[in-house]
Design a protein around this motif. Structure first.
Motif, PDB file in Angstrom:
ATOM      1  N   THR A  32      43.208  56.600  25.230  1.00 46.77           N
ATOM      2  CA  THR A  32      42.724  56.849  26.484  1.00 46.77           C
ATOM      3  C   THR A  32      41.756  55.721  26.887  1.00 46.77           C
ATOM      4  OG1 THR A  32      41.120  58.250  25.642  1.00 46.77           O
ATOM      5  CG2 THR A  32      42.893  59.270  26.742  1.00 46.77           C
ATOM      6  N   LEU A  33      41.100  55.196  25.941  1.00 43.31           N
ATOM      7  CA  LEU A  33      40.272  54.034  26.252  1.00 43.31           C
ATOM      8  C   LEU A  33      41.145  52.897  26.752  1.00 43.31           C
ATOM      9  CD1 LEU A  33      37.424  52.794  26.173  1.00 43.31           C
ATOM     10  CD2 LEU A  33      37.924  52.115  23.851  1.00 43.31           C
ATOM     11  N   VAL A  34      42.242  52.743  26.166  1.00 45.25           N
ATOM     12  CA  VAL A  34      43.164  51.673  26.571  1.00 45.25           C
ATOM     13  C   VAL A  34      43.675  52.012  27.982  1.00 45.25           C
ATOM     14  CG1 VAL A  34      45.383  50.598  26.033  1.00 45.25           C
ATOM     15  CG2 VAL A  34      43.799  51.170  24.259  1.00 45.25           C
ATOM     16  N   GLN A  35      43.898  53.278  28.182  1.00 42.76           N
ATOM     17  CA  GLN A  35      44.415  53.632  29.492  1.00 42.76           C
ATOM     18  C   GLN A  35      43.326  53.387  30.547  1.00 42.76           C
ATOM     19  OE1 GLN A  35      45.601  57.707  29.058  1.00 42.76           O
ATOM     20  NE2 GLN A  35      47.688  57.130  28.633  1.00 42.76           N
ATOM     21  N   GLU A  36      42.100  53.686  30.188  1.00 39.57           N
ATOM     22  CA  GLU A  36      41.014  53.469  31.140  1.00 39.57           C
ATOM     23  C   GLU A  36      40.812  51.970  31.375  1.00 39.57           C
ATOM     24  OE1 GLU A  36      37.288  55.429  30.445  1.00 39.57           O
ATOM     25  OE2 GLU A  36      38.376  57.242  29.936  1.00 39.57           O
ATOM     26  N   GLN A  37      40.937  51.217  30.337  1.00 36.87           N
ATOM     27  CA  GLN A  37      40.801  49.763  30.496  1.00 36.87           C
ATOM     28  C   GLN A  37      41.960  49.235  31.348  1.00 36.87           C
ATOM     29  OE1 GLN A  37      40.668  48.193  26.526  1.00 36.87           O
ATOM     30  NE2 GLN A  37      38.453  48.450  26.390  1.00 36.87           N
ATOM     31  N   ASN A  38      43.134  49.788  31.094  1.00 36.07           N
ATOM     32  CA  ASN A  38      44.296  49.359  31.880  1.00 36.07           C
ATOM     33  C   ASN A  38      44.125  49.795  33.339  1.00 36.07           C
ATOM     34  OD1 ASN A  38      45.598  48.090  29.813  1.00 36.07           O
ATOM     35  ND2 ASN A  38      46.839  49.857  29.235  1.00 36.07           N
ATOM     36  N   ALA A  39      43.608  51.022  33.521  1.00 36.57           N
ATOM     37  CA  ALA A  39      43.411  51.536  34.874  1.00 36.57           C
ATOM     38  C   ALA A  39      42.364  50.675  35.584  1.00 36.57           C
ATOM     39  CB  ALA A  39      42.976  52.988  34.844  1.00 36.57           C
ATOM     40  N   GLU A  40      41.278  50.331  34.834  1.00 35.19           N
ATOM     41  CA  GLU A  40      40.221  49.488  35.413  1.00 35.19           C
ATOM     42  C   GLU A  40      40.773  48.109  35.743  1.00 35.19           C
ATOM     43  OE1 GLU A  40      36.693  48.709  37.016  1.00 35.19           O
ATOM     44  OE2 GLU A  40      37.213  50.662  36.207  1.00 35.19           O
ATOM     45  N   ALA A  41      41.554  47.539  34.903  1.00 36.49           N
ATOM     46  CA  ALA A  41      42.157  46.235  35.135  1.00 36.49           C
ATOM     47  C   ALA A  41      43.107  46.330  36.328  1.00 36.49           C
ATOM     48  CB  ALA A  41      42.889  45.762  33.899  1.00 36.49           C
ATOM     49  N   PHE A  42      43.833  47.467  36.369  1.00 36.92           N
ATOM     50  CA  PHE A  42      44.769  47.663  37.467  1.00 36.92           C
ATOM     51  C   PHE A  42      44.007  47.737  38.791  1.00 36.92           C
ATOM     52  CE2 PHE A  42      47.083  50.496  40.342  1.00 36.92           C
ATOM     53  CZ  PHE A  42      48.261  49.780  40.477  1.00 36.92           C
ATOM     54  N   ARG A  43      42.894  48.497  38.832  1.00 29.22           N
ATOM     55  CA  ARG A  43      42.074  48.627  40.040  1.00 29.22           C
ATOM     56  C   ARG A  43      41.484  47.283  40.432  1.00 29.22           C
ATOM     57  NH1 ARG A  43      38.763  52.989  37.739  1.00 29.22           N
ATOM     58  NH2 ARG A  43      40.419  54.421  37.301  1.00 29.22           N
ATOM     59  N   SER A  44      41.039  46.555  39.421  1.00 26.32           N
ATOM     60  CA  SER A  44      40.458  45.238  39.670  1.00 26.32           C
ATOM     61  C   SER A  44      41.508  44.317  40.278  1.00 26.32           C
ATOM     62  CB  SER A  44      39.912  44.663  38.371  1.00 26.32           C
ATOM     63  OG  SER A  44      39.444  43.359  38.593  1.00 26.32           O
ATOM     64  N   GLN A  45      42.685  44.314  39.709  1.00 30.41           N
ATOM     65  CA  GLN A  45      43.758  43.453  40.219  1.00 30.41           C
ATOM     66  C   GLN A  45      44.216  43.960  41.588  1.00 30.41           C
ATOM     67  OE1 GLN A  45      46.837  43.126  37.295  1.00 30.41           O
ATOM     68  NE2 GLN A  45      45.674  41.619  36.094  1.00 30.41           N
ATOM     69  N   ALA A  46      44.237  45.313  41.748  1.00 33.19           N
ATOM     70  CA  ALA A  46      44.637  45.887  43.040  1.00 33.19           C
ATOM     71  C   ALA A  46      43.633  45.468  44.106  1.00 33.19           C
ATOM     72  CB  ALA A  46      44.729  47.396  42.947  1.00 33.19           C
ATOM     73  N   ASN A  47      42.327  45.492  43.768  1.00 35.54           N
ATOM     74  CA  ASN A  47      41.285  45.050  44.710  1.00 35.54           C
ATOM     75  C   ASN A  47      41.462  43.567  45.066  1.00 35.54           C
ATOM     76  OD1 ASN A  47      39.997  47.505  45.032  1.00 35.54           O
ATOM     77  ND2 ASN A  47      38.554  47.148  43.360  1.00 35.54           N
ATOM     78  N   GLN A  48      41.764  42.772  44.029  1.00 36.55           N
ATOM     79  CA  GLN A  48      41.983  41.341  44.279  1.00 36.55           C
ATOM     80  C   GLN A  48      43.222  41.137  45.160  1.00 36.55           C
ATOM     81  OE1 GLN A  48      42.186  39.400  40.493  1.00 36.55           O
ATOM     82  NE2 GLN A  48      39.948  39.397  40.223  1.00 36.55           N
ATOM     83  N   VAL A  49      44.264  41.911  44.897  1.00 42.03           N
ATOM     84  CA  VAL A  49      45.489  41.812  45.702  1.00 42.03           C
ATOM     85  C   VAL A  49      45.177  42.238  47.137  1.00 42.03           C
ATOM     86  CG1 VAL A  49      47.796  42.801  46.032  1.00 42.03           C
ATOM     87  CG2 VAL A  49      47.091  42.040  43.786  1.00 42.03           C
ATOM     88  N   MET A  50      44.361  43.286  47.296  1.00 38.79           N
ATOM     89  CA  MET A  50      43.998  43.769  48.628  1.00 38.79           C
ATOM     90  C   MET A  50      43.187  42.694  49.383  1.00 38.79           C
ATOM     91  SD  MET A  50      43.186  47.840  48.047  1.00 38.79           S
ATOM     92  CE  MET A  50      41.997  47.897  49.308  1.00 38.79           C
ATOM     93  N   LYS A  51      42.265  42.047  48.642  1.00 41.89           N
ATOM     94  CA  LYS A  51      41.473  40.985  49.267  1.00 41.89           C
ATOM     95  C   LYS A  51      42.377  39.834  49.711  1.00 41.89           C
ATOM     96  CE  LYS A  51      37.100  41.654  46.841  1.00 41.89           C
ATOM     97  NZ  LYS A  51      36.150  41.078  45.881  1.00 41.89           N
TER      98      LYS A  51
END
Length: 172
Positions: A1-20
């Motif tokens: 689940t830590l990996v999933q949270e890290q993946n989710a956080e990375a995904f959100r970070s990349q999604a934010n960058q993609v949105m920008k």
């Protein structure tokens, strides 16, 4: 689940960058469309300006032609009316002759008036029954007639001279 949270956080970070990046692309697209519209307006204005400039150029060409025709007409007129130094001297001499003629006429008129006054004074002092009075009176009448003939002759001479000058002008 830590990996999933890290993946989710990375995904959100990349999604934010993609949105920008996507937002920047959309903003850039809008600016490109605005620039494109501005360029189209500039081209339309340029076409209008070119049309007006062509009209002005046509008018300028017409004015140049008219000016050339006018200058040619003026030059031709000057050539036809230009007088040579001899012509100017002739005109000056003619003018001087006219002035002298006018002065002589005035002097003649004054002499005639003076003569008439003298004749009248002389006749008034003379005996009307005297033969000398009759001779003076006859001579005065002859003088008046001769003066009338001279005056009429001068008028006729002027008319003939004027007609001659007008005739010589029309021949050229």
């Amino acid at each position: 689940t830590l990996v999933q949270e890290q993946n989710a956080e990375a995904f959100r970070s990349q999604a934010n960058q993609v949105m920008k990046v996507e937002k920047e692309l959309l903003d850039s697209g809008k600016r490109i469309k605005e620039v494109q519209k501005s360029i189209e307006r500039v081209f339309k204005k340029q076409e209008e300006l070119n049309t007006k400039l062509n009209g002005i150029e046509t008018q300028q060409t017409d004015l140049d032609k008219q000016l050339q025709e006018l200058e040619k007409y003026i030059n031709d007129t000057e050539k036809r009316t230009r007088t040579s130094p001899d012509d100017r001297k002739r005109q000056q001499t003619h003018k001087l002759a006219e002035e002298i003629d006018n002065n002589l006429r005035e002097l003649t008129e004054k002499l005639i008036v003076t003569q008439k006054q003298l004749n009248e004074q002389t006749e008034s002092r003379m005996d009307k029954n005297s033969p000398l009075y009759l001779i003076v009176r006859t001579l005065n009448q002859h003088m008046d007639t001769l003066q009338w003939i001279e005056k009429t002759s001068n008028k006729l001479e002027k008319k003939v001279g004027k007609a001659s000058r007008e005739l010589s002008r029309t021949e050229y």
